[in-house]
Design a protein around this motif. Structure first.
Motif, PDB file in Angstrom:
ATOM      1  N   LYS A  74       0.860  -1.179   0.000  1.00 38.24           N
ATOM      2  CA  LYS A  74       0.000   0.000   0.000  1.00 38.24           C
ATOM      3  C   LYS A  74       0.897   1.229   0.000  1.00 38.24           C
ATOM      4  CE  LYS A  74      -2.066   1.631   3.540  1.00 38.24           C
ATOM      5  NZ  LYS A  74      -2.938   1.838   4.723  1.00 38.24           N
ATOM      6  N   ALA A  75       0.312   2.384  -0.108  1.00 34.78           N
ATOM      7  CA  ALA A  75       1.077   3.632  -0.136  1.00 34.78           C
ATOM      8  C   ALA A  75       0.755   4.442   1.103  1.00 34.78           C
ATOM      9  CB  ALA A  75       0.747   4.426  -1.392  1.00 34.78           C
ATOM     10  N   GLY A  76       1.769   5.115   1.618  1.00 36.78           N
ATOM     11  CA  GLY A  76       1.565   6.124   2.642  1.00 36.78           C
ATOM     12  C   GLY A  76       1.654   7.489   1.992  1.00 36.78           C
ATOM     13  N   ILE A  77       0.891   8.450   2.479  1.00 35.45           N
ATOM     14  CA  ILE A  77       0.900   9.789   1.904  1.00 35.45           C
ATOM     15  C   ILE A  77       0.738  10.807   3.019  1.00 35.45           C
ATOM     16  CG2 ILE A  77      -1.590   9.681   1.405  1.00 35.45           C
ATOM     17  CD1 ILE A  77      -1.032  11.469  -1.039  1.00 35.45           C
ATOM     18  N   HIS A  78       1.513  11.885   2.945  1.00 32.12           N
ATOM     19  CA  HIS A  78       1.453  12.910   3.979  1.00 32.12           C
ATOM     20  C   HIS A  78       1.864  14.248   3.388  1.00 32.12           C
ATOM     21  CE1 HIS A  78       1.734  14.884   7.856  1.00 32.12           C
ATOM     22  NE2 HIS A  78       2.924  15.346   7.502  1.00 32.12           N
ATOM     23  N   ASP A  79       1.101  15.292   3.773  1.00 33.95           N
ATOM     24  CA  ASP A  79       1.456  16.652   3.358  1.00 33.95           C
ATOM     25  C   ASP A  79       1.765  17.460   4.601  1.00 33.95           C
ATOM     26  OD1 ASP A  79       1.731  18.998   1.743  1.00 33.95           O
ATOM     27  OD2 ASP A  79      -0.237  19.614   2.496  1.00 33.95           O
ATOM     28  N   PHE A  80       2.978  17.999   4.662  1.00 34.62           N
ATOM     29  CA  PHE A  80       3.379  18.780   5.829  1.00 34.62           C
ATOM     30  C   PHE A  80       2.693  20.145   5.872  1.00 34.62           C
ATOM     31  CE2 PHE A  80       6.762  15.666   5.340  1.00 34.62           C
ATOM     32  CZ  PHE A  80       6.946  15.241   6.650  1.00 34.62           C
ATOM     33  N   ALA A  92      -5.698  14.338  -8.673  1.00 34.66           N
ATOM     34  CA  ALA A  92      -5.179  13.491  -9.754  1.00 34.66           C
ATOM     35  C   ALA A  92      -6.224  12.506 -10.243  1.00 34.66           C
ATOM     36  CB  ALA A  92      -3.939  12.740  -9.270  1.00 34.66           C
ATOM     37  N   GLY A  93      -7.478  12.690  -9.823  1.00 39.69           N
ATOM     38  CA  GLY A  93      -8.535  11.781 -10.241  1.00 39.69           C
ATOM     39  C   GLY A  93      -8.523  10.467  -9.504  1.00 39.69           C
ATOM     40  N   LEU A  94      -7.916  10.424  -8.329  1.00 30.03           N
ATOM     41  CA  LEU A  94      -7.816   9.196  -7.546  1.00 30.03           C
ATOM     42  C   LEU A  94      -8.622   9.318  -6.270  1.00 30.03           C
ATOM     43  CD1 LEU A  94      -3.947   8.629  -7.878  1.00 30.03           C
ATOM     44  CD2 LEU A  94      -5.755   7.798  -9.393  1.00 30.03           C
ATOM     45  N   THR A  95      -8.740   8.202  -5.545  1.00 26.16           N
ATOM     46  CA  THR A  95      -9.407   8.189  -4.249  1.00 26.16           C
ATOM     47  C   THR A  95      -8.496   7.502  -3.244  1.00 26.16           C
ATOM     48  OG1 THR A  95     -10.470   6.044  -4.516  1.00 26.16           O
ATOM     49  CG2 THR A  95     -11.616   7.944  -5.454  1.00 26.16           C
ATOM     50  N   LEU A  96      -8.929   7.480  -1.993  1.00 22.93           N
ATOM     51  CA  LEU A  96      -8.150   6.792  -0.960  1.00 22.93           C
ATOM     52  C   LEU A  96      -7.989   5.300  -1.262  1.00 22.93           C
ATOM     53  CD1 LEU A  96      -9.549   8.461   2.290  1.00 22.93           C
ATOM     54  CD2 LEU A  96      -7.287   8.781   1.285  1.00 22.93           C
ATOM     55  N   ALA A  97      -8.914   4.745  -2.048  1.00 20.15           N
ATOM     56  CA  ALA A  97      -8.809   3.318  -2.402  1.00 20.15           C
ATOM     57  C   ALA A  97      -7.543   3.026  -3.202  1.00 20.15           C
ATOM     58  CB  ALA A  97     -10.037   2.887  -3.200  1.00 20.15           C
ATOM     59  N   HIS A  98      -7.028   4.057  -3.887  1.00 18.56           N
ATOM     60  CA  HIS A  98      -5.829   3.835  -4.702  1.00 18.56           C
ATOM     61  C   HIS A  98      -4.560   3.735  -3.860  1.00 18.56           C
ATOM     62  CE1 HIS A  98      -8.528   5.264  -7.948  1.00 18.56           C
ATOM     63  NE2 HIS A  98      -7.842   4.357  -8.655  1.00 18.56           N
ATOM     64  N   TRP A 104      -5.479  -1.165  -7.786  1.00 17.78           N
ATOM     65  CA  TRP A 104      -4.829  -1.013  -9.080  1.00 17.78           C
ATOM     66  C   TRP A 104      -4.935  -2.285  -9.917  1.00 17.78           C
ATOM     67  CZ3 TRP A 104      -3.090   3.728 -10.481  1.00 17.78           C
ATOM     68  CH2 TRP A 104      -2.941   4.669  -9.457  1.00 17.78           C
ATOM     69  N   ASP A 105      -5.343  -3.378  -9.275  1.00 17.14           N
ATOM     70  CA  ASP A 105      -5.455  -4.633 -10.007  1.00 17.14           C
ATOM     71  C   ASP A 105      -6.773  -4.763 -10.753  1.00 17.14           C
ATOM     72  OD1 ASP A 105      -2.981  -5.386  -9.139  1.00 17.14           O
ATOM     73  OD2 ASP A 105      -3.744  -6.485  -7.388  1.00 17.14           O
ATOM     74  N   ARG A 106      -7.716  -3.802 -10.566  1.00 22.24           N
ATOM     75  CA  ARG A 106      -8.987  -3.853 -11.289  1.00 22.24           C
ATOM     76  C   ARG A 106      -9.388  -2.436 -11.682  1.00 22.24           C
ATOM     77  NH1 ARG A 106     -10.372  -4.647  -5.858  1.00 22.24           N
ATOM     78  NH2 ARG A 106     -11.770  -3.051  -4.990  1.00 22.24           N
ATOM     79  N   PRO A 107     -10.223  -2.278 -12.724  1.00 21.39           N
ATOM     80  CA  PRO A 107     -10.620  -0.935 -13.162  1.00 21.39           C
ATOM     81  C   PRO A 107     -11.484  -0.253 -12.102  1.00 21.39           C
ATOM     82  CG  PRO A 107     -11.041  -2.562 -14.868  1.00 21.39           C
ATOM     83  CD  PRO A 107     -10.727  -3.320 -13.613  1.00 21.39           C
ATOM     84  N   VAL A 108     -11.183   0.998 -11.808  1.00 19.79           N
ATOM     85  CA  VAL A 108     -11.986   1.805 -10.879  1.00 19.79           C
ATOM     86  C   VAL A 108     -12.231   3.159 -11.527  1.00 19.79           C
ATOM     87  CG1 VAL A 108     -12.087   2.908  -8.625  1.00 19.79           C
ATOM     88  CG2 VAL A 108     -11.016   0.673  -8.847  1.00 19.79           C
ATOM     89  N   LEU A 109     -13.519   3.520 -11.674  1.00 14.35           N
ATOM     90  CA  LEU A 109     -13.847   4.819 -12.253  1.00 14.35           C
ATOM     91  C   LEU A 109     -14.137   5.794 -11.133  1.00 14.35           C
ATOM     92  CD1 LEU A 109     -16.160   3.732 -15.210  1.00 14.35           C
ATOM     93  CD2 LEU A 109     -13.709   4.237 -15.249  1.00 14.35           C
ATOM     94  N   THR A 110     -13.452   6.906 -11.116  1.00 11.77           N
ATOM     95  CA  THR A 110     -13.661   7.913 -10.064  1.00 11.77           C
ATOM     96  C   THR A 110     -13.844   9.266 -10.706  1.00 11.77           C
ATOM     97  OG1 THR A 110     -11.294   8.332  -9.850  1.00 11.77           O
ATOM     98  CG2 THR A 110     -12.220   6.644  -8.436  1.00 11.77           C
ATOM     99  N   ALA A 111     -15.022   9.871 -10.436  1.00  7.14           N
ATOM    100  CA  ALA A 111     -15.315  11.244 -10.869  1.00  7.14           C
ATOM    101  C   ALA A 111     -15.122  11.421 -12.373  1.00  7.14           C
ATOM    102  CB  ALA A 111     -14.439  12.237 -10.106  1.00  7.14           C
ATOM    103  N   GLY A 112     -15.497  10.372 -13.136  1.00  6.91           N
ATOM    104  CA  GLY A 112     -15.406  10.508 -14.579  1.00  6.91           C
ATOM    105  C   GLY A 112     -14.015  10.310 -15.137  1.00  6.91           C
ATOM    106  N   VAL A 113     -13.012  10.005 -14.305  1.00  3.32           N
ATOM    107  CA  VAL A 113     -11.635   9.797 -14.755  1.00  3.32           C
ATOM    108  C   VAL A 113     -11.421   8.301 -14.944  1.00  3.32           C
ATOM    109  CG1 VAL A 113      -9.200  10.100 -14.182  1.00  3.32           C
ATOM    110  CG2 VAL A 113     -10.875  11.831 -13.517  1.00  3.32           C
TER     111      VAL A 113
END
Length: 743
Positions: A74-80, A92-98, A104-113
């Motif tokens: 999985k990925a960790g993400i942080h903004d200081f 970037a057209g992604l969600t927390l699920a990404h 990433w192993d299956r197609p996921v449509l988010t906000a039309g992206v």
């Protein structure tokens, strides 16, 4: 920690690359870093600029490889800088699920992206192409906030708020509480356009139109504090974006402005408008200030005003200057004014009677305001009988008679007004005439003058039953110390009233045929002469729609009930007191009856005429008119002259309401018919009516309650669902069955 995805507490050092990821594969962190345009700083770590804010260092955002609880990548993400992870990914057209490899192993449509897996690796993240900053100032020009928007090359946008000191966010202030954009530039304007967003507002202002913009987005509605400066501007025109959210946005604003008491709120319509287009699109397509002015003028035309909204505005206008005894009275006054524009559609017309026990109770003011909004008003207080007959009988335009000081016409010493009384008595029915002798040369002829016309009366005391039973009665009273109305000046407020009159006339032309054939449903208990009085008003309410049909019926029930409580005739009072005296007895002697009548508190029988009590002869004379005669009755072993209960029963049934306990029992089940309208004559039962708020006239009490207001007549807080009045005082009560207060 703000801005950190759900990966646990951020460790002092970044975690190493996940050892179980094959070198040839791509981890979720690397995919996210690629989508966000981050650069790799060391194995398993990427850093760069957060897309959600401007950072001086440019490297506030970090993404790294991690594992979930099951050991999967999985990925960790942080903004200081404190930005939320969901917002960062959303840019970037992604969600927390990404954050998880399995996504990433299956197609996921988010906000039309398209799903990230389906995007070629050569795709780059959206890049900003420009940032616009709009400064919001309050009514006096002080900076309150900055609304910034960055547009990306893929058509997406990122919007954020800043406080005057430059820090991000609003510091707890709600967006709905922020001032309208550009409000400081429209002070003193006679007309203003309110549109959605800053771009449309700037486009209008750029061609010289006084305009303001909302900043809540279509999903929100500016609060009253934000809209209050518009109450100083005589005319407000709403320009919605051409989509359902945009129209709903402006409908909500219109309802709120009307509820706050604004007298002239209209929605601008644009012919052949493209989908989602707004004012900026019109101007970008070559529209000029003249085009905008034509649209504004069209919005001001009477035909563009919804009927229910028009009656709302008439009622608000009346309430600015008249302190009504109840909301029911204001509702009835509004409907009566509208009915006066449709006189040729009715079989009969009700009189409107403003009565009070003392002078200075607002009766004259009610007639003065009425004069502005009815057709062809004729103020008759100083009009001779001959002039009045000719005004009413003029075949060109039917007059609306406004007769003040009516007590001088119907008082005991007013025999010289017999002709006027005849005209007013006869003129409630269409086709009615009043006959007078007219001298033509040496010939005296009997001339029949048309008498049918709308009549509003004002005076002290009561009127004869022949007038009262054909009237909507409003019993005015002096204003209490805490009651306030707006000072009335005809030269100032006349134009507003005449504009409403013209709009009512235009609307009347569109519904005349429909109301002519209408048979409005009458509430239970509204019958006979009461039905004649209320049928035209209920037909007007039904034609207007909205909340008016329900409110009109509740007002009818309440005002008819009030009218029944007026002082009865002496004969009816005698019948009522006899029912009290009889109790459960089957018969009483005349002597016993008179003794009991004389002993009744506040009854007139002990000193009826010249200080003398009612005697047996007077009792017999008064009861004879009701078909009741004395006779020998058996009481114990004696047979004195007296009266039998059975002989009085018919008169009691015909002339008196049911006994209190009987009416209370019947009222228990009279809560409403299938249409949700109350069906009992008691005002306290009139709770089930339409739940659309109408307005808050100047001086109304606004006290905290479930809906933010208190009863407009007494100020009592109202629970959620209740609108404008408690049921004791009101014209449009509750959607949830609440509203009555117990003082």
């Amino acid at each position: 920690m703000a801005g950190t995805a759900d990966v646990g507490a951020h460790p002092p050092a970044l975690p190493p690359i996940a050892e179980n990821i094959p070198a040839a594969s791509t981890s979720p962190a690397e995919r996210i870093a690629d989508a966000l345009g981050l650069r790799r700083t060391k194995p398993g770590e990427w850093r760069g600029r957060c897309p959600c804010h401007d950072s001086a260092s440019g490297t506030s955002l970090v993404v790294w490889d991690a594992k979930d609880d099951g050991g999967e990548p999985k990925a960790g993400i942080h903004d200081f800088g404190g930005c939320d992870a969901a917002r960062i990914l959303g840019a970037a057209g992604l969600t927390l699920a990404h954050l998880y490899a399995r996504t990433w192993d299956r197609p996921v449509l988010t906000a039309g992206v398209p799903a990230a897996k389906e995007r070629p690796r050569s795709d780059r993240p959206p890049r900003p192409i420009g940032t616009i900053r709009h400064t919001l100032r309050n009514e006096v020009g002080e900076v309150v906030a900055v609304h910034a928007r960055t547009t990306f090359d893929d058509g997406t946008k990122r919007v954020w708020w800043e406080r005057p000191n430059g820090t991000q966010g609003l510091g707890g202030t709600k967006v709905a509480d922020l001032p309208l954009y550009g409000v400081h530039e429209v002070n003193g304007a006679a007309e203003v356009v309110l549109c959605e967003g800053e771009t449309a507002r700037d486009a209008l202002a750029g061609i010289g139109v006084a305009a303001v913009g909302t900043v809540t987005g279509a999903e929100g509605t500016p609060d009253e504090a934000a809209l209050r400066p518009l109450l100083k501007i005589p005319r407000v025109r709403l320009w919605p974006d051409n989509d359902q959210p945009g129209r709903s946005h402006m409908d909500s604003i219109a309802a709120r402005l009307v509820a706050m008491g604004h007298p002239d709120v209209r929605v601008i319509g644009w012919a052949d408008v493209p989908p989602k287009a707004d004012a900026a699109d019109l101007i970008a397509g070559g529209g000029t200030i003249d085009d905008v002015r034509r649209l504004m003028a069209a919005a001001a035309a009477a035909g563009t005003v919804a009927a229910a909204e028009l009656l709302d505005r008439v009622e608000v206008f009346l309430g600015r200057f008249v302190a009504y005894p109840s909301g029911y009275a204001r509702t009835a006054h509004t409907l009566w004014i509208a009915h006066a524009h449709l006189m040729d559609a009715w079989e009969s017309t009700p009189r409107l009677a403003f009565l009070s026990p003392e002078p200075a109770s607002g009766k004259t003011r009610a007639l003065e305001v009425t004069e502005l909004v009815v057709p062809n008003p004729v103020e008759s207080v100083n009009l001779s009988a001959a002039a009045l007959f000719r005004k009413v009988g003029d075949g060109s335009d039917r007059a609306t008679i406004l007769y003040g000081e009516i007590d001088t016409v119907f008082g005991p010493k007013a025999k010289e007004h017999e002709e006027v009384r005849g005209l007013l008595n006869a003129g409630h029915r269409r086709g009615a005439v009043a006959s007078r002798c007219v001298t033509r040369g040496k010939t005296i002829e009997v001339v029949d003058f048309p008498a049918y016309c709308a009549v509003a009366l004002a005076g002290l005391g009561d009127l004869p039953d022949t007038i009262l039973t054909r009237s909507v009665i409003v019993r005015m009273r002096r204003r209490a110390p805490g009651e306030r109305v707006e000072p009335y000046r005809r030269r100032v407020h006349g134009p507003d009233g005449r504009e409403l009159r013209d709009q009512l006339a235009a609307w009347a032309n569109t519904v005349r045929e429909a109301v002519r054939d209408a048979w409005p449903k009458l509430p239970a208990g509204i019958e006979d002469r009461d039905a004649d009085v209320w049928e035209p008003l209920l037909a007007v309410a039904d034609a207007a729609g909205g909340a008016w049909p329900g409110r009109a019926r509740v007002a009818a029930v309440a005002l008819v009930a009030d009218s029944k409580e007026s002082t009865p005739s002496l004969g009816v009072r005698l019948l009522a007191d006899l029912r009290t005296v009889f109790g459960e007895a089957d018969a009483l002697s005349t002597e016993a009856i008179l003794s009991a009548l004389h002993a009744l508190d506040e009854a007139p029988w002990a000193e009826l005429v010249g200080g003398k009590p009612l005697n047996a002869r007077g009792l017999a004379q008064r009861l004879r008119g009701y078909g009741v005669r004395s006779k020998s009755v058996r009481i114990g072993g004696a047979t004195p002259k007296g009266y039998a209960r059975a002989d009085l029963a018919d008169a009691w049934m015909r002339y008196l309401p049911p006994p209190a306990q009987e009416s209370a029992t019947s009222a228990t089940g009279a809560t409403g018919d299938a249409d949700g309208v109350a069906r009992t004559a008691a005002p306290e039962q009139a709770e089930l009516v339409a739940d659309v708020p109408l307005g808050h006239p100047a001086g109304a009490h606004n006290r905290p309650g479930g809906n933010g207001y208190g009863c407009l007549d007494c100020g009592a807080p109202l629970p959620a669902g209740a609108v404008y009045y408690c049921v004791r005082h009101g014209g449009g009560v509750a959607a949830s069955g609440g509203g009555h207060h117990a003082d």
